[in-house]
Design a protein around this motif. Sequence first.
Motif, PDB file in Angstrom:
ATOM      1  N   ARG A 124     -26.303  13.582 -17.691  1.00 58.51           N
ATOM      2  CA  ARG A 124     -26.679  13.809 -16.287  1.00 58.51           C
ATOM      3  C   ARG A 124     -25.923  12.902 -15.333  1.00 58.51           C
ATOM      4  O   ARG A 124     -25.657  13.286 -14.186  1.00 58.51           O
ATOM      5  N   ARG A 177     -23.012  14.138 -13.499  1.00 57.76           N
ATOM      6  CA  ARG A 177     -23.309  15.030 -12.365  1.00 57.76           C
ATOM      7  C   ARG A 177     -23.882  14.267 -11.172  1.00 57.76           C
ATOM      8  O   ARG A 177     -23.523  14.542 -10.022  1.00 57.76           O
ATOM      9  N   TYR A 219     -22.707  17.094 -18.135  1.00 56.79           N
ATOM     10  CA  TYR A 219     -23.114  18.033 -17.099  1.00 56.79           C
ATOM     11  C   TYR A 219     -22.265  17.806 -15.846  1.00 56.79           C
ATOM     12  O   TYR A 219     -21.939  16.669 -15.501  1.00 56.79           O
ATOM     13  N   THR A 220     -21.910  18.884 -15.189  1.00 55.49           N
ATOM     14  CA  THR A 220     -21.026  18.791 -14.026  1.00 55.49           C
ATOM     15  C   THR A 220     -21.678  19.437 -12.804  1.00 55.49           C
ATOM     16  O   THR A 220     -22.609  20.238 -12.921  1.00 55.49           O
ATOM     17  N   ASN A 221     -21.162  19.078 -11.640  1.00 53.03           N
ATOM     18  CA  ASN A 221     -21.622  19.690 -10.394  1.00 53.03           C
ATOM     19  C   ASN A 221     -20.942  21.041 -10.202  1.00 53.03           C
ATOM     20  O   ASN A 221     -19.723  21.160 -10.330  1.00 53.03           O
TER      21      ASN A 221
END
Length: 297
Positions: free
Chosen positions: A83, A86, A237-239
């Motif tokens: 996380r 992100r 996790y990416t934006n």
Amino acid sequence: MKKNHAILTTIGIILISGLFVFAISGANKEKAVREGTSLYFPTEIDFAGEQTPLQIADVKERLDKELVINANLHSSTTLILKRANRAFPIIEPILQKYGVPDDFKYLAVIESGLVNAVSSAGARGVWQFMPDTAKEKGMEVNDYVDERYHLEKSTEAACKYLLAAKDKFGSWTLAAASYNGGMSGVNKKIEEQQVTNYYDLALTDETSRYVFRILALKEIMKNSGKYGFTLFPNELYTNIPTKKIEVDSTINNLATFALEQGINYKILKIHNPWLRDKKLLNPTKKKYEIEIPTEGY
């Protein structure tokens, strides 16, 4: 037959080599977790440039405790690392803008695990604001909009609190402690005990652990491989890219609004968790920015 035998032999060697590498990797991870603090316990560590006095026995032991706990919370620490990829790109520039040290992003980590958590006491969001404190820091909190769930705005509110706490105590470490224990609570302990250093204060159990938890997550996240956490870039996790739509009127049905934007209600709420109802009442014509993903949905 000889050709086929040679091919099978080659495949066998490759499989055995792969298993050997996997076994070594697993063994290294197990060793790192088992012996993590003895092998990698930091010779020195600081919070926001303020040195932690590891020469004091109880200080060293309290940090060791939090390192042991978090190095062995495999699933939760792994998810936090995912996380962070992100959340940190959003949090870091806001901290920098307000002149708040980068280390405070780890405060958000221990508050919520970088998700919009809900506490039994009524705190909400990544930064875990109570309703009254959130309103004091300029966030809107009602049945339709709750900006505690808005990462940018709640990070800005956290910065305002931390700057005020730093101004009061003259120490970033005490400012961090007060995020948990409250400014008045920490100040009362300082007056009672006549010391002005976090590491010299006898505080409640939770506040006493608080900065050490931040330090432990900072240490593990900055040196994750040493503690047995190895993640490939595609695991993080990416934006998702978004565009912002400005709204200054009531939206009677957010599901219909979402469909008009080419997405669905679920996706709308994922990207705008601060929208707390199925509609957005806006009698004052306030301007809101709603994020709409442009890909990845």
